[in-house]
Design a protein around this motif. Structure first.
Motif, PDB file in Angstrom:
ATOM      1  N   ASN A  23       0.838  -1.187   0.000  1.00 52.84           N
ATOM      2  CA  ASN A  23       0.000   0.000   0.000  1.00 52.84           C
ATOM      3  C   ASN A  23       0.883   1.251   0.000  1.00 52.84           C
ATOM      4  O   ASN A  23       1.171   1.842   1.033  1.00 52.84           O
ATOM      5  N   THR A  24       1.279   1.647  -1.172  1.00 56.82           N
ATOM      6  CA  THR A  24       2.209   2.762  -1.328  1.00 56.82           C
ATOM      7  C   THR A  24       1.665   4.053  -0.732  1.00 56.82           C
ATOM      8  O   THR A  24       2.406   4.817  -0.120  1.00 56.82           O
ATOM      9  N   VAL A  25       0.380   4.294  -0.904  1.00 58.48           N
ATOM     10  CA  VAL A  25      -0.219   5.525  -0.370  1.00 58.48           C
ATOM     11  C   VAL A  25      -0.058   5.570   1.145  1.00 58.48           C
ATOM     12  O   VAL A  25       0.401   6.568   1.705  1.00 58.48           O
ATOM     13  N   LYS A  26      -0.420   4.495   1.811  1.00 59.79           N
ATOM     14  CA  LYS A  26      -0.346   4.447   3.279  1.00 59.79           C
ATOM     15  C   LYS A  26       1.107   4.575   3.745  1.00 59.79           C
ATOM     16  O   LYS A  26       1.402   5.314   4.697  1.00 59.79           O
ATOM     17  N   LEU A  27       2.017   3.871   3.090  1.00 64.85           N
ATOM     18  CA  LEU A  27       3.429   3.935   3.478  1.00 64.85           C
ATOM     19  C   LEU A  27       3.999   5.334   3.273  1.00 64.85           C
ATOM     20  O   LEU A  27       4.770   5.828   4.094  1.00 64.85           O
ATOM     21  N   LEU A  28       3.585   5.988   2.191  1.00 63.62           N
ATOM     22  CA  LEU A  28       4.045   7.353   1.956  1.00 63.62           C
ATOM     23  C   LEU A  28       3.473   8.294   3.012  1.00 63.62           C
ATOM     24  O   LEU A  28       4.185   9.170   3.515  1.00 63.62           O
ATOM     25  N   GLU A  29       2.218   8.101   3.374  1.00 62.09           N
ATOM     26  CA  GLU A  29       1.609   8.924   4.425  1.00 62.09           C
ATOM     27  C   GLU A  29       2.337   8.760   5.753  1.00 62.09           C
ATOM     28  O   GLU A  29       2.577   9.728   6.469  1.00 62.09           O
ATOM     29  N   LEU A  30       2.686   7.526   6.090  1.00 65.49           N
ATOM     30  CA  LEU A  30       3.300   7.241   7.387  1.00 65.49           C
ATOM     31  C   LEU A  30       4.787   7.560   7.469  1.00 65.49           C
ATOM     32  O   LEU A  30       5.275   8.008   8.497  1.00 65.49           O
ATOM     33  N   PHE A  31       5.508   7.313   6.386  1.00 64.75           N
ATOM     34  CA  PHE A  31       6.971   7.386   6.457  1.00 64.75           C
ATOM     35  C   PHE A  31       7.618   8.385   5.496  1.00 64.75           C
ATOM     36  O   PHE A  31       8.830   8.548   5.512  1.00 64.75           O
ATOM     37  N   GLY A  32       6.836   9.054   4.655  1.00 64.87           N
ATOM     38  CA  GLY A  32       7.421   9.859   3.597  1.00 64.87           C
ATOM     39  C   GLY A  32       7.615  11.328   3.861  1.00 64.87           C
ATOM     40  O   GLY A  32       7.973  12.075   2.961  1.00 64.87           O
ATOM     41  N   GLU A  33       7.389  11.765   5.083  1.00 65.41           N
ATOM     42  CA  GLU A  33       7.466  13.201   5.353  1.00 65.41           C
ATOM     43  C   GLU A  33       8.856  13.777   5.059  1.00 65.41           C
ATOM     44  O   GLU A  33       8.985  14.836   4.457  1.00 65.41           O
TER      45      GLU A  33
END
Length: 135
Positions: free
Chosen positions: A113-123
């Protein structure tokens, strides 16, 4: 009655938690991110209808200090892609990193789930000075 509900839940457990069902919320909603440099918004990243979109902000289009990102060279364009561009996907840490490894162990269905991973870890990213905020 509660035991009946639990039995129904348990019987359908594998179907309810299939990969597609777990990330349906990400497929059917618009996810917005702001890419910032210091306090200025560089552009907006969207995930909508299973497609990624990137567009520079009005501020960025009217400034001369910062150069366009290599993957998005033409400031006036709207970029679309089915897969997340490396500029953004590189913000998601390796699954070997303890923080993300722990998350994936607790939420195995979120592994793709790229969207969720980006939301959680991509800041933040060690690759560039930009900040990616969820809107």
């Amino acid at each position: 009655m509660i035991s009946t509900i639990l039995n129904i839940f348990n019987k359908n457990k594998s179907n309810d938690f299939s990969k597609d069902n777990c990330i349906i919320e990400h497929k059917e909603t618009i996810h917005r991110f702001s890419l910032k440099y210091q306090n200025s918004v560089i552009g907006e990243l969207l995930f909508e209808n299973e497609e990624w979109l990137f567009e520079y902000s009005v501020w960025f289009k009217n400034q001369n200090e910062l150069q366009p990102l290599l993957e998005f060279p033409i400031v006036g364009n709207k970029y679309k892609n089915k897969e997340l561009w490396p500029f953004f996907s590189n913000r998601i840490p390796s699954f070997k990193q303890p923080k993300i490894k722990n998350y994936i162990e607790k939420h195995p269905s979120e592994r793709t789930n790229t969207v969720k991973l980006l939301e959680l870890f991509g800041e933040y990213s060690v690759n560039n000075p930009f900040k990616l905020e969820t809107k």
